[in-house]
Design an enzyme around this catalytic site. Structure first.
Site, mmCIF file in Angstrom:
data_model
loop_
_atom_site.group_PDB
_atom_site.id
_atom_site.type_symbol
_atom_site.label_atom_id
_atom_site.label_comp_id
_atom_site.label_asym_id
_atom_site.label_seq_id
_atom_site.Cartn_x
_atom_site.Cartn_y
_atom_site.Cartn_z
ATOM 1 N N LYS A 228 58.102 -88.225 -29.768
ATOM 2 C CA LYS A 228 58.552 -87.186 -28.859
ATOM 3 C C LYS A 228 58.728 -85.938 -29.665
ATOM 4 O O LYS A 228 58.835 -85.867 -30.791
ATOM 5 C CB LYS A 228 60.171 -87.561 -28.415
ATOM 6 C CG LYS A 228 60.342 -89.028 -27.634
ATOM 7 C CD LYS A 228 59.905 -88.954 -26.062
ATOM 8 C CE LYS A 228 60.183 -89.827 -25.342
ATOM 9 N NZ LYS A 228 61.554 -89.930 -24.895
ATOM 10 N N CYS B 52 92.891 -105.935 -21.653
ATOM 11 C CA CYS B 52 92.770 -104.504 -21.671
ATOM 12 C C CYS B 52 91.840 -104.264 -20.298
ATOM 13 O O CYS B 52 90.881 -104.578 -20.339
ATOM 14 C CB CYS B 52 92.282 -104.055 -22.744
ATOM 15 S SG CYS B 52 91.709 -102.337 -23.056
ATOM 16 N N SER C 254 58.093 -100.645 -21.918
ATOM 17 C CA SER C 254 58.508 -99.343 -22.087
ATOM 18 C C SER C 254 58.161 -99.061 -23.517
ATOM 19 O O SER C 254 57.468 -99.888 -24.104
ATOM 20 C CB SER C 254 60.057 -99.106 -21.845
ATOM 21 O OG SER C 254 60.906 -99.950 -22.693
ATOM 22 N N TYR D 6 46.334 -95.387 -17.575
ATOM 23 C CA TYR D 6 46.232 -95.411 -19.036
ATOM 24 C C TYR D 6 46.683 -96.809 -19.459
ATOM 25 O O TYR D 6 46.719 -96.745 -20.864
ATOM 26 C CB TYR D 6 47.458 -94.232 -19.417
ATOM 27 C CG TYR D 6 48.828 -94.588 -19.018
ATOM 28 C CD1 TYR D 6 49.480 -95.689 -19.116
ATOM 29 C CD2 TYR D 6 49.339 -93.566 -18.186
ATOM 30 C CE1 TYR D 6 50.851 -95.814 -18.564
ATOM 31 C CE2 TYR D 6 50.987 -93.609 -17.875
ATOM 32 C CZ TYR D 6 51.307 -95.056 -18.027
ATOM 33 O OH TYR D 6 52.786 -95.137 -17.599
ATOM 34 N N LYS E 77 52.546 -87.568 -22.941
ATOM 35 C CA LYS E 77 53.517 -88.601 -22.430
ATOM 36 C C LYS E 77 54.173 -87.630 -21.163
ATOM 37 O O LYS E 77 54.744 -86.717 -21.282
ATOM 38 C CB LYS E 77 54.600 -88.949 -23.081
ATOM 39 C CG LYS E 77 55.408 -90.041 -22.501
ATOM 40 C CD LYS E 77 56.578 -90.613 -23.748
ATOM 41 C CE LYS E 77 57.090 -91.654 -22.986
ATOM 42 N NZ LYS E 77 58.259 -91.277 -21.869
ATOM 43 N N CYS F 155 90.181 -102.179 -30.026
ATOM 44 C CA CYS F 155 91.229 -102.621 -29.468
ATOM 45 C C CYS F 155 91.607 -104.092 -29.312
ATOM 46 O O CYS F 155 90.538 -104.845 -29.248
ATOM 47 C CB CYS F 155 91.195 -102.150 -27.790
ATOM 48 S SG CYS F 155 92.223 -103.148 -26.798
ATOM 49 N N ASP G 135 79.813 -97.761 12.660
ATOM 50 C CA ASP G 135 80.706 -98.728 12.649
ATOM 51 C C ASP G 135 81.547 -98.929 13.964
ATOM 52 O O ASP G 135 81.993 -99.995 14.512
ATOM 53 C CB ASP G 135 81.886 -98.454 11.735
ATOM 54 C CG ASP G 135 81.481 -98.577 10.375
ATOM 55 O OD1 ASP G 135 80.218 -99.450 10.278
ATOM 56 O OD2 ASP G 135 81.773 -98.232 9.221
ATOM 57 N N ASP H 59 56.660 -87.606 -17.891
ATOM 58 C CA ASP H 59 57.656 -88.157 -17.408
ATOM 59 C C ASP H 59 57.669 -88.374 -15.949
ATOM 60 O O ASP H 59 58.152 -87.531 -15.333
ATOM 61 C CB ASP H 59 59.181 -87.849 -17.774
ATOM 62 C CG ASP H 59 60.275 -88.721 -17.656
ATOM 63 O OD1 ASP H 59 60.101 -89.880 -17.467
ATOM 64 O OD2 ASP H 59 61.526 -88.130 -17.376
ATOM 65 N N GLU I 173 47.893 -89.771 -26.301
ATOM 66 C CA GLU I 173 47.755 -89.210 -24.783
ATOM 67 C C GLU I 173 49.154 -88.761 -24.566
ATOM 68 O O GLU I 173 50.184 -89.076 -24.857
ATOM 69 C CB GLU I 173 47.732 -90.652 -23.954
ATOM 70 C CG GLU I 173 46.605 -91.487 -24.118
ATOM 71 C CD GLU I 173 46.563 -92.791 -23.269
ATOM 72 O OE1 GLU I 173 47.714 -93.122 -22.755
ATOM 73 O OE2 GLU I 173 45.823 -93.509 -23.577
ATOM 74 N N CYS J 110 95.091 -98.516 -28.445
ATOM 75 C CA CYS J 110 93.991 -98.493 -27.269
ATOM 76 C C CYS J 110 94.680 -97.475 -26.445
ATOM 77 O O CYS J 110 95.848 -97.571 -25.859
ATOM 78 C CB CYS J 110 93.867 -99.795 -26.583
ATOM 79 S SG CYS J 110 92.927 -99.716 -25.331
HETATM 80 S S1 IVH Z 1 51.830 -96.901 -21.905
HETATM 81 C C1 IVH Z 1 53.233 -100.636 -23.398
HETATM 82 N N1 IVH Z 1 50.758 -94.503 -21.674
HETATM 83 O O1 IVH Z 1 56.365 -93.781 -20.585
HETATM 84 C C2 IVH Z 1 52.618 -99.463 -22.663
HETATM 85 N N2 IVH Z 1 53.034 -94.973 -21.102
HETATM 86 O O2 IVH Z 1 58.586 -94.691 -22.282
HETATM 87 C C3 IVH Z 1 53.816 -98.712 -21.916
HETATM 88 N N3 IVH Z 1 54.469 -93.099 -19.803
HETATM 89 O O3 IVH Z 1 56.884 -96.765 -18.762
HETATM 90 C C4 IVH Z 1 53.081 -97.627 -21.424
HETATM 91 N N4 IVH Z 1 52.644 -91.565 -20.180
HETATM 92 O O4 IVH Z 1 56.036 -94.419 -17.641
HETATM 93 C C5 IVH Z 1 51.987 -95.315 -21.711
HETATM 94 N N5 IVH Z 1 50.016 -92.440 -21.573
HETATM 95 C C6 IVH Z 1 51.072 -93.134 -21.370
HETATM 96 C C7 IVH Z 1 52.280 -92.762 -20.741
HETATM 97 C C8 IVH Z 1 53.102 -93.702 -20.642
HETATM 98 C C9 IVH Z 1 53.810 -91.736 -19.854
HETATM 99 C C10 IVH Z 1 55.719 -93.511 -19.432
HETATM 100 C C11 IVH Z 1 55.552 -94.904 -18.661
HETATM 101 C C12 IVH Z 1 56.368 -95.724 -19.372
HETATM 102 C C13 IVH Z 1 57.256 -94.803 -20.249
HETATM 103 C C14 IVH Z 1 57.653 -95.562 -21.567
#
Ligand code: IVH
Length: 694
Positions: free
Chosen positions: A324, A442, A91, A236, A127, A436, A46, A129, A125, A418
């Site tokens: 999960k 508010c 998702s 996938y 999952k 509230c 700046d 993250d 498959e 509130c």
């Molecule tokens: S299928 C409809 N397959 O999970 C298709 N997703 O919570 C949606 N993920 O955004 C994705 N492993 O980042 C699919 N074998 C798998 C996965 C998978 C991890 C993640 C993916 C998705 C998120 C949804």
């Protein structure tokens, strides 16, 4: 360093210094924007710009064509270009136990009109993250790659993906002329630890978890950095394809392998729910020994034809689910019960906890749901409580460890005013939530509405986070949503604030400017009307098409018994409770004023533009009546909506088409009376591009 004051500079000195400043500022812009690696603080930056401005003020004739003061925007504007996905990236919804999984399967069967015992095969498959990405191949060549973004468009990270060995440049063998291939970019546990060790040794930032490390490594402005990071990819899923690559997901995975992708070797074909449940247990048992973190298993209905028919609802497919792993639990001390005020005035109790590690995540807050829950579980401040964290949901307080209750702990008294504005907080009979009554007077509700307004599925304004909103609200700069679009007038004031600076102020102004155009559905969602989530906002946008029509019809609907009120109530998916909320919103003068102020500042795009222009059903109002033999009612409606049609329950002169099933009654008669076109189920299938029933 002492600098000659601008007054004391000769013209030649001034010209030389302006040239130096232009070069230096450009260099810092590039470091900041393109390499994500600023060398100097915002304050120092700046100061350079201020010096430039001062000298220019004294020598206006010396202002250079490439002066930083003239340059609005360095390319690229703060990061990556946006890429639109050809098919939205979805998702997944979650389930946590066998019963929920069985219910997911039952829902799919019902939608497809299958019997409860009809066979349904899956692929399971693990999952991971990580970060989902969309890879586009044309004639077998990798041409584009993007992050998921908001599901409709993501960031163009093509150059970075090209550096990854796991992303084939060319697909081996025959491939569709155009195909979108989806997968997960992730970092293995060992690679993550090694990267963090190296980062730490080099004095660079360390990543919180493998997911952040993968995302941070892929979203680099310099592809050379991505190239040096140990990223992996499992392919996938399928997006758009010019020809069907397979008949089943399992066969598609096989094709992905043959093209050169890595498919998770643990993926398995499963014949029924029982096999899925066994697979779930098997994967849970191997979880700890895997090279990468997983948080569950994704189950996909194997038949791609069924997947197409099932489609999606909101952001999640009807043909896949994430099962999960069980929630992690821990106990800790409840320090305080804080009452949060939400955007609709709901008072929500939140547990402030002694921080505790729950399955690898430090938890210091948990949900207490509502006042009845606190009373039912007799939760008191000072108690030791059992908490649970499952997936990405907010941790919950499950129960009290009563043996460890401190002496003198008092039952919690839920406030009837509130805590933010002192207005009366009322709980309508039959409802669980106390609200509230302060409305927009508010401050907490105002701030929460603003936070919702700029959130990702709404206006998605980068750089306008919760803290900033609170700060600007308290300054009186941001009292309602329209004020957001007046913030650019305060750029200089913002830049002068502690923690800001010219650069961040300018970025904010740009982020706001970028959102002056907004699709109608997002706009409606952003208003934060109770019960109008993304899905309902989309229904309304599709139904009414444009902002002006929507506003006029909602206003007309405030009159009980009006045609507009009837029409609103008969939109499929909008029940009476939702209609009531809309009407209440529009009945409030201040809300209408806010709307008008916003409409004056924004370009609100018609919803029709989103719908496939080649669809014969776009914009048409359709009614289904009678029993359909080849598809369930939900499937028929979902298909119609996907093609841009509005589905309503009652036939009127505005109806374009009535699809008549077996044993149709009064609606078919009414259509005949009004001269509305009626068609059979088979004709509907042809019109909607569904295969003829076999
Ligand atoms: S299928 C409809 N397959 O999970 C298709 N997703 O919570 C949606 N993920 O955004 C994705 N492993 O980042 C699919 N074998 C798998 C996965 C998978 C991890 C993640 C993916 C998705 C998120 C949804």
């Amino acid at each position: 360093m002492t600098r000659t004051s601008p007054e004391a500079l000769s013209e030649a000195e001034a010209a030389a210094e302006l040239a130096r400043l232009a070069g230096e500022i450009a260099r810092h812009d590039a470091l900041y924007y393109r390499q994500d690696a600023p060398e100097i603080s915002d304050a120092a930056y700046d100061a350079l710009r201020r010096r430039n401005a001062e000298i220019e003020a004294r020598f206006p004739d010396l202002v250079r064509p490439d002066s930083p003061s003239r340059r609005v925007g360095v390319a690229p504007e703060g990061g990556f270009a946006k890429l639109r996905h050809l098919q939205p990236m979805l998702s997944l919804d979650n389930v946590f136990d066998p019963a929920e999984f069985v219910e997911f399967c039952a829902r799919a069967r019902r939608f497809l009109g299958l019997g409860a015992e009809a066979p349904l095969g899956f692929v399971g498959e693990p999952k991971i993250d990580g970060l989902s990405i969309n890879l586009t191949y044309e004639h077998g060549h990798f041409v584009r790659g993007a992050t998921r973004g908001d599901g409709m468009e993501g960031e163009d990270v093509t150059a970075n993906l090209r550096t990854m060995a796991a992303v084939p440049r060319r697909l081996h063998g025959h491939a569709p002329a155009l195909i979108e291939i989806r997968g997960e970019v992730f970092m293995a546990k060992a690679d993550f630890l090694a990267l963090n060790a190296a980062q730490e040794a080099a004095g660079e930032k360390v990543f919180a978890n493998p997911r952040n490390a993968a995302a941070g490594s892929l979203r680099q402005l310099d592809p050379a950095i991505t190239a040096a990071r140990p990223l992996s990819l499992f392919a996938y899923a399928l997006g758009e394809a010019s020809e069907a690559p397979a008949a089943t997901h399992w066969a598609y995975l096989e094709r992905l392998r043959s093209w050169g992708f890595t498919v998770n070797p643990l993926s398995r074909r499963l014949d029924d729910e029982a096999q899925a449940a066994a697979f779930q247990a098997e994967i849970a048992a191997t979880r700890a020994g895997l090279a990468y973190d997983i948080d569950g298993v994704v189950y996909k209905i194997d038949d791609l034809g069924l997947q197409r028919r099932l489609g999606f609802v909101g952001r999640a497919p009807r043909w896949a689910i994430a099962w999960k792993f069980p929630a992690e639990q821990a106990s800790t001390v409840l320090r305080e019960i804080r009452i949060q005020v939400g955007r609709t005035g709901a008072l929500t109790p939140v547990a402030e906890l002694e921080p505790v590690n729950v399955g690898g995540v430090l938890v210091s807050r948990a949900s207490l749901h509502n006042e009845d829950e606190i009373a039912r579980k007799d939760i008191r401040v000072g108690d030791t409580v059992l908490i649970q964290r499952a997936g990405d949901v907010i941790p919950q307080v499950l129960s009290v460890v009563t043996e460890r209750r401190p002496q003198g702990a008092q039952p919690f008294v839920f406030p009837d005013h509130c805590p933010a504005c002192g207005s009366l907080a009322l709980r309508p009979p039959g409802e669980a939530v106390r609200r509230c009554t302060g409305g927009l007077t508010c401050p907490a509700q105002r701030v929460e509405r603003l936070i919702h307004f700029v959130s990702r599925p709404a206006f998605d304004i980068e750089g306008l986070g919760e803290k900033t909103i609170q700060e600007f609200h308290d300054l009186g700069w941001l009292l309602g949503p329209a004020d957001i679009f007046r913030l650019p007038e305060r750029e200089a004031e913002i830049a002068a604030r502690e923690g800001w600076g010219a650069l961040s102020a300018r970025n904010l102004v740009r982020a706001i400017a970028a959102r002056r155009r907004i699709p109608l559905a997002r706009f409606i969602y952003a208003l934060g009307i109770r019960r109008i989530g993304e899905r309902n906002a989309q229904l309304l946008a599709r139904h009414y098409g444009g902002y002006a029509d929507w506003r006029a019809q909602m206003l007309a609907a405030t009159t009980i018994g009006s045609e507009a009120r009837e029409a609103l109530g008969s939109i499929v998916g909008i029940g009476p409770a939702i209609a009531e909320e809309l009407v209440e919103f529009f009945a409030e003068r201040r809300n209408r004023e806010t709307l008008d102020a916003l409409a004056g500042l924004l370009t609100i795009e018609d919803a029709a533009a989103e719908v496939a222009a080649d669809s014969a059903l776009a914009g048409k109002t359709v009614v289904f009546t009678g029993t359909l033999a080849t598809m369930s009612r939900p499937e028929a409606k979902a298909r119609a909506q996907a093609l841009g049609a509005k589905v309503t329950d009652s036939v009127s002169a505005k109806t374009d088409l009535v699809v008549v099933g077996e044993d149709a009654g009064s609606k078919a008669r009414k259509a005949a009376e009004l001269g509305v076109r009626t068609i059979t189920e088979a004709e509907w299938r042809a019109l909607a591009g569904m295969e003829p029933a076999g």
